[in-house]
Scaffold this motif. Structure first.
Motif, short mmCIF file in Angstrom:
data_model
loop_
_atom_site.label_atom_id
_atom_site.label_comp_id
_atom_site.label_asym_id
_atom_site.label_seq_id
_atom_site.Cartn_x
_atom_site.Cartn_y
_atom_site.Cartn_z
N ALA A 11 22.52 -6.94 85.93
CA ALA A 11 23.32 -5.75 86.25
C ALA A 11 24.74 -5.88 85.69
O ALA A 11 25.35 -4.87 85.29
N ILE A 12 25.29 -7.10 85.64
CA ILE A 12 26.61 -7.30 85.03
C ILE A 12 26.57 -6.86 83.57
O ILE A 12 27.45 -6.15 83.08
N MET A 13 25.52 -7.26 82.87
CA MET A 13 25.40 -6.92 81.45
C MET A 13 25.15 -5.43 81.26
O MET A 13 25.70 -4.82 80.33
N GLN A 14 24.33 -4.87 82.13
CA GLN A 14 24.08 -3.43 82.03
C GLN A 14 25.37 -2.65 82.25
O GLN A 14 25.62 -1.65 81.56
N ASN A 15 26.21 -3.11 83.19
CA ASN A 15 27.49 -2.45 83.43
C ASN A 15 28.42 -2.59 82.23
O ASN A 15 29.18 -1.67 81.91
N LEU A 16 28.39 -3.75 81.59
CA LEU A 16 29.21 -3.95 80.39
C LEU A 16 28.81 -2.98 79.29
O LEU A 16 29.67 -2.40 78.61
N ILE A 17 27.51 -2.79 79.10
CA ILE A 17 27.05 -1.85 78.08
C ILE A 17 27.42 -0.42 78.48
O ILE A 17 27.91 0.37 77.67
N LYS A 18 27.20 -0.09 79.76
CA LYS A 18 27.46 1.27 80.25
C LYS A 18 28.93 1.65 80.10
O LYS A 18 29.26 2.78 79.72
N THR A 19 29.83 0.69 80.35
CA THR A 19 31.27 0.97 80.28
C THR A 19 31.84 0.68 78.89
O THR A 19 33.06 0.77 78.70
N LYS A 20 30.96 0.30 77.97
CA LYS A 20 31.34 -0.03 76.59
C LYS A 20 32.22 -1.28 76.50
O LYS A 20 32.92 -1.50 75.52
N GLY A 21 32.19 -2.09 77.56
CA GLY A 21 32.89 -3.37 77.52
C GLY A 21 32.22 -4.36 76.59
O GLY A 21 32.84 -5.33 76.14
N ALA A 22 30.94 -4.12 76.29
CA ALA A 22 30.17 -4.92 75.33
C ALA A 22 29.37 -3.96 74.46
O ALA A 22 29.15 -2.80 74.83
N PRO A 23 28.93 -4.41 73.29
CA PRO A 23 28.14 -3.54 72.42
C PRO A 23 26.82 -3.13 73.07
O PRO A 23 26.37 -3.74 74.05
N ASP A 24 26.19 -2.12 72.50
CA ASP A 24 24.90 -1.66 73.01
C ASP A 24 23.84 -2.74 72.79
O ASP A 24 24.09 -3.78 72.19
N ALA A 25 22.64 -2.48 73.30
CA ALA A 25 21.58 -3.49 73.27
C ALA A 25 21.25 -3.95 71.87
O ALA A 25 21.08 -5.16 71.62
N ALA A 26 21.16 -3.03 70.93
CA ALA A 26 20.79 -3.39 69.56
C ALA A 26 21.83 -4.30 68.93
O ALA A 26 21.50 -5.33 68.33
N LYS A 27 23.11 -3.94 69.06
CA LYS A 27 24.18 -4.75 68.48
C LYS A 27 24.29 -6.08 69.20
O LYS A 27 24.51 -7.14 68.58
N SER A 28 24.12 -6.07 70.52
CA SER A 28 24.19 -7.32 71.29
C SER A 28 23.10 -8.28 70.86
O SER A 28 23.33 -9.49 70.75
N SER A 29 21.91 -7.76 70.63
CA SER A 29 20.80 -8.59 70.17
C SER A 29 21.08 -9.17 68.79
O SER A 29 20.82 -10.34 68.53
#
Length: 427
Positions: A231-249
């Motif tokens: 959920a921490i990671m999902q929140n980071l993606i949702k708030t754009k604190g981290a790249p989306d799933a494709a870029k993160s991968s």
């Protein structure tokens, strides 16, 4: 871990192994054409690690003219596949570098020699040394120590109008909030952080909830903890604190010098503390280390001290004494320490650390200062995990990506992750 750039195809690997087996037939180094003892030494890493290791090898050979060391270097991604193939072909190197999650696997196979009393360990902390022992036998000597930490680029944080956190009190919500604000102010050029699938991250988070990562031959982390972690990671993606799933991968599969932090396109990221120097060199910026955030109300930060890696010796080496002598040199000789510095963790030998600490690059001095600051908070080095645990990171990455891409619910992914890891480590 840092990785190099050489990749072996399966065909080339098979050909090489067959050729070496045919030539040696002994499973170890043997002798050179000039009658010298030849030892084979396997290790992984970056091009920079290969260069400094070769320099240390030359220093050892100068002090021991009757011994030749043949370095067998590979990138991180292919290291264990290559090593496993060699061991299966009775062609194990004389000296083998391992990390803690591969230790029990190779010890239980009978691949490793007991190094007790064969290598001087008087200057290594007893608790750190104990992490290389299994069933009363000292199969592995720790090269140095580190801690899984949060690396940060202060200039990018402050350039986005934010302040560095008080890492003695900050929470996961604070981390997500800071990352999202950095991205929002980054003008499309800077992202707050990048995601990490490293099991050490989950181990720290689970410890904050009072859970052990492993309990015997079972995973000790609960499904709810895994879901909360995702959920921490999902929140980071949702708030754009981290790249989306494709870029993160995509970036998750690269080395630290290609990471967001290493390319000055991200302000934070999680790595082992001994990787600060590589990140700083890649970015050309002054970077710092921070404690990992905590769950609100947690009584422990969950961070722990761990050997960066170990040196081990093949139980089938024809030159066991010389193999132990080389390991002793790499661990205890100040001249080797002055070449390797903290690349394999801050030196495990207190004498070597004392000899080199004033010569450490600035980033490594920061690492030493950070570990000194937090050492009272760090848990003891963990024991070697169960056999089969070397697969845990790949399994965790796979299910984490399934959740981030929305292809699997956290409930299903957590249960399947636990089932698969338990099957892998059941023994």
């Amino acid at each position: 871990m840092s990785s190099g750039k050489k990749m072996w195809s399966a065909a080339l690997l098979a050909t090489a192994v067959l050729a070496v087996t045919a030539a040696c037939g002994s499973g170890s180094g043997g002798e050179s054409a000039d009658g010298k003892v030849k030892l084979r030494f396997s290790y992984w890493g970056s091009d920079a690690r290969q260069k400094m290791t070769e320099e240390a090898i030359k220093k050892f050979e100068a002090k021991n003219p009757n011994i030749d060391i043949e370095g067998e270097f590979s990138d991180w991604a292919s290291y264990y596949e290559t090593l496993s193939t060699k061991v299966a072909a009775s062609d194990a190197p004389d000296v083998i570098t391992l990390e803690i999650r591969g230790l029990r696997e190779y010890a239980d196979r009978g691949t490793l020699a007991d190094l007790a009393s064969k290598v001087n360990t008087a200057d290594i902390d007893a608790k750190v040394l104990a992490s290389g022992a299994i069933d009363g036998k000292q199969y592995a000597i720790p090269t140095g120590v580190n801690a899984f930490s949060l690396l940060v680029n202060p200039s990018l944080v402050e350039g986005s109008g934010q302040k560095l956190p008080d890492d003695s009190t900050w929470t996961w919500d604070d981390y997500v909030d800071l990352a999202s604000k950095i991205t929002a102010k980054g003008g499309g050029k800077v992202t707050g952080t990048q995601l990490s699938w490293n099991p050490a991250y989950l181990q720290i988070y689970a410890a904050q909830k009072g859970e052990s990562f492993y309990q015997g031959n079972k995973l000790g982390v609960s499904p709810q903890t895994i879901k909360d972690w995702w959920a921490i990671m999902q929140n980071l993606i949702k708030t754009k604190g981290a790249p989306d799933a494709a870029k993160s991968s995509e970036i998750g599969a690269t080395s630290i010098d290609q990471s967001l932090l290493g390319t000055n396109t991200g302000a934070m990221g999680m790595w082992w503390s001994n990787q600060l120097g590589a990140a700083a060199k890649a970015s050309g910026k002054d970077l710092d280390l921070l404690r990992m955030p905590k769950i609100q109300g947690a009584t422990t930060g969950g961070m722990f001290l761990q050997p960066a890696m170990f040196y081990t010796a093949s139980s089938k080496s024809e030159h066991a004494a010389e193999a132990a002598k080389f390991i002793d040199f790499m661990i205890n000789d100040p001249e080797a320490g002055q070449i390797i510095l903290s690349d394999r963790g801050l030196p495990a030998s207190s004498k070597v650390l004392a000899a080199v600490k004033d010569k450490l690059p600035d980033a490594d001095k920061k690492t030493l200062a950070f570990l000194d600051k937090v050492k009272g908070e760090l848990a003891d080095p963990p024991a070697a995990p169960p056999k089969g645990s070397s697969a845990t990171e790949d399994i965790l990455t796979r299910y984490s990506e399934e959740v981030m891409f929305g292809r699997m619910t956290p409930d299903d992914a957590a249960q399947k992750f636990i089932t698969e890891v338990n099957a892998s480590i059941a023994g």
